[in-house]
Design a protein around this motif. Structure first.
Motif, PDB file in Angstrom:
ATOM      1  N   LEU A 299       0.676  -1.100   0.178  1.00  0.00           N
ATOM      2  CA  LEU A 299       0.205   0.184  -0.150  1.00  0.00           C
ATOM      3  C   LEU A 299       0.594   1.554  -0.044  1.00  0.00           C
ATOM      4  O   LEU A 299       0.316   1.980  -0.662  1.00  0.00           O
ATOM      5  N   GLY A 300       1.821   1.168   0.401  1.00  0.00           N
ATOM      6  CA  GLY A 300       3.359   2.185   0.964  1.00  0.00           C
ATOM      7  C   GLY A 300       2.137   3.420   2.054  1.00  0.00           C
ATOM      8  O   GLY A 300       1.343   3.110   2.649  1.00  0.00           O
ATOM      9  N   LYS A 301       3.097   4.561   1.921  1.00  0.00           N
ATOM     10  CA  LYS A 301       2.953   5.172   3.086  1.00  0.00           C
ATOM     11  C   LYS A 301       1.557   5.990   3.382  1.00  0.00           C
ATOM     12  O   LYS A 301       1.526   6.164   3.747  1.00  0.00           O
ATOM     13  N   ASP A 302       1.239   6.316   1.559  1.00  0.00           N
ATOM     14  CA  ASP A 302       0.080   7.849   1.447  1.00  0.00           C
ATOM     15  C   ASP A 302      -0.408   7.407   1.840  1.00  0.00           C
ATOM     16  O   ASP A 302      -1.824   7.252   2.064  1.00  0.00           O
ATOM     17  N   ALA A 303      -1.153   5.408   1.172  1.00  0.00           N
ATOM     18  CA  ALA A 303      -2.483   4.863   1.179  1.00  0.00           C
ATOM     19  C   ALA A 303      -2.904   4.270   2.956  1.00  0.00           C
ATOM     20  O   ALA A 303      -3.885   4.746   3.633  1.00  0.00           O
ATOM     21  N   LEU A 304      -1.622   3.990   3.696  1.00  0.00           N
ATOM     22  CA  LEU A 304      -1.434   3.611   5.172  1.00  0.00           C
ATOM     23  C   LEU A 304      -1.900   5.158   5.731  1.00  0.00           C
ATOM     24  O   LEU A 304      -2.477   4.987   7.102  1.00  0.00           O
ATOM     25  N   LEU A 305      -0.715   6.025   5.219  1.00  0.00           N
ATOM     26  CA  LEU A 305      -0.821   7.859   6.096  1.00  0.00           C
ATOM     27  C   LEU A 305      -2.898   8.116   6.675  1.00  0.00           C
ATOM     28  O   LEU A 305      -3.489   8.264   7.164  1.00  0.00           O
TER      29      LEU A 305
END
Ligand SMILES: Cc1ncc(C[n+]2csc(CCOP(=O)(O)OP(=O)(O)O)c2C)c(N)n1
Ligand SMILES: [Mg+2]
Length: 348
Positions: A23-29
């Protein structure tokens, strides 16, 4: 008689680092922000209730945030969704604004249901409800799954906007309802793409699940009788739930079979705002609150280097402020005009 032996759950295997990579940083944040919005919404509206600004029923979703956040993340908003009266989180996740939901809790004309529904009856274009009758949403969600197949089967309807699955959240207490058994039987017979998600938060009002439901783990033991696959997820862990929901979703897109999922969760409050929950000891509550789904999510994202503790607190504050603005909007909104009292009433 209360079952004594602890239940052995077989959680769907998952690996947080694989989800982090996927998912990576943006989606998880963004998922963490959704959890913070739900948590702040519940905390602030609970406080407004205790000040006498909100009346009627009020069931907090606090403690269970990882379940519906991960489900919507894995399957996308554009499915059919239904849940019980514990519906604040799902409405927020499916696009209802804090402004319209708080106005609804305050009974104002700007509310999600123009002040007529209150806490248990939130809806959006994709959320079929908010149901006050335990198990009432199960046949509705099953019917939505039927619609999905119907639109695919009838040539003239093929171009209509359709979705892949219907997702039905229900409590452990709803498993004892006839509507559960009737719906799952039909869904299996007719290959209806319905995801039945039992949010087992251990309690149905003040009755423990082991005094209400004859077998546990519920999904593992019951799904076979409907010829369905069963899954169990750890409801406090976003990563486990997400991995499981994603797997189920991909499978269902291939085979269009219904599935039964049990998510082991904890509610941090009593059944409703008027329940002091004296049937649960302080120690038991502290043990379950030690596994706060927001903290588990934050710790994982912190280890991945996506967020610091300082940024997490700032994010929390930002969402608290969003809810404070919504509270002000609700308080300043007008009451419904009494001349509208008979509008939208179905009386043949
Ligand atoms: C048909 C019906 N029977 C009883 C009730 C009263 N009631 C409201 S909530 C509830 C407990 C349901 O517990 P559960 O399904 O585990 O959901 P949770 O509240 O834990 O999310 C009961 C018995 C009701 N609303 N509807
Ligand atoms: Mg329950």
């Amino acid at each position: 008689m209360k079952r004594q032996t602890p239940v052995k759950y077989h959680f769907y295997p998952s690996d947080a680092s694989a989800v982090i990579a996927e998912l990576g940083k943006d989606a998880l944040l963004s998922q963490l922000k959704k959890m913070l919005l739900i948590r702040n919404f519940e905390i602030r509206s609970e406080a407004a209730y205790l000040q006498g600004k909100i009346g009627g029923f009020f069931h907090s979703y606090m403690g269970q945030e990882a379940v519906q956040v991960s489900a919507v993340c894995a399957m996308g908003v554009d499915q059919w969704w239904a849940t019980s009266y514990r519906c604040h989180a799902l409405a927020l996740l499916l696009g209802a604004t804090p402004d319209e939901l708080l106005a609804e809790l305050f009974g104002r004309s700007t509310g999600n249901a123009r002040g007529r529904g209150g806490s248990m009856h939130f809806f959006t274009q994709r959320l079929l409800g908010g149901f006050g009758i335990v198990g009432g949403q199960i046949p509705i969600a099953t019917g939505a799954a039927f619609t999905i197949n119907y639109l695919k089967a009838v040539p003239e309807l093929k171009n209509r906007k359709n979705c892949d699955v219907s997702v039905c959240f229900l409590g452990d207490g709803a498993v004892a309802q006839g509507s559960f058994h009737e719906s799952l039987n039909l869904a299996s017979l007719w290959n209806l793409p319905c995801v039945y998600v039992i949010e087992n938060n251990q309690w149905g009002m003040g009755t423990h699940v082991n005094r209400a439901i004859s077998v546990e783990p519920i999904a593992e033991k019951k799904a076979a009788s409907f010829g369905m696959d069963a899954y169990t997820f750890d409801g406090m862990d976003f990563f486990n739930c997400y991995t499981g929901f994603k797997h189920v979703f991909e499978e269902m897109k291939k085979n269009s079979r219904p599935v039964l999922i049990e998510v082991i969760a904890e509610r941090f409050r009593g059944h409703s705002i008027s329940d002091p929950a004296i049937y649960r000891s302080k120690d038991e509550l502290n043990t379950c609150m030690a596994r706060d789904p927001l903290v588990i999510m934050f710790k994982n994202l912190e280890s991945a280097g996506f967020i610091t503790e300082e940024q997490y607190h700032a994010m929390d504050k930002e969402h608290k402020e969003i809810v404070m603005v919504a509270l002000k909007h609700a308080e300043e909104s007008s009451w419904p005009d009494t001349v509208t009292l008979e509008e939208d009433v179905f009386a043949p």
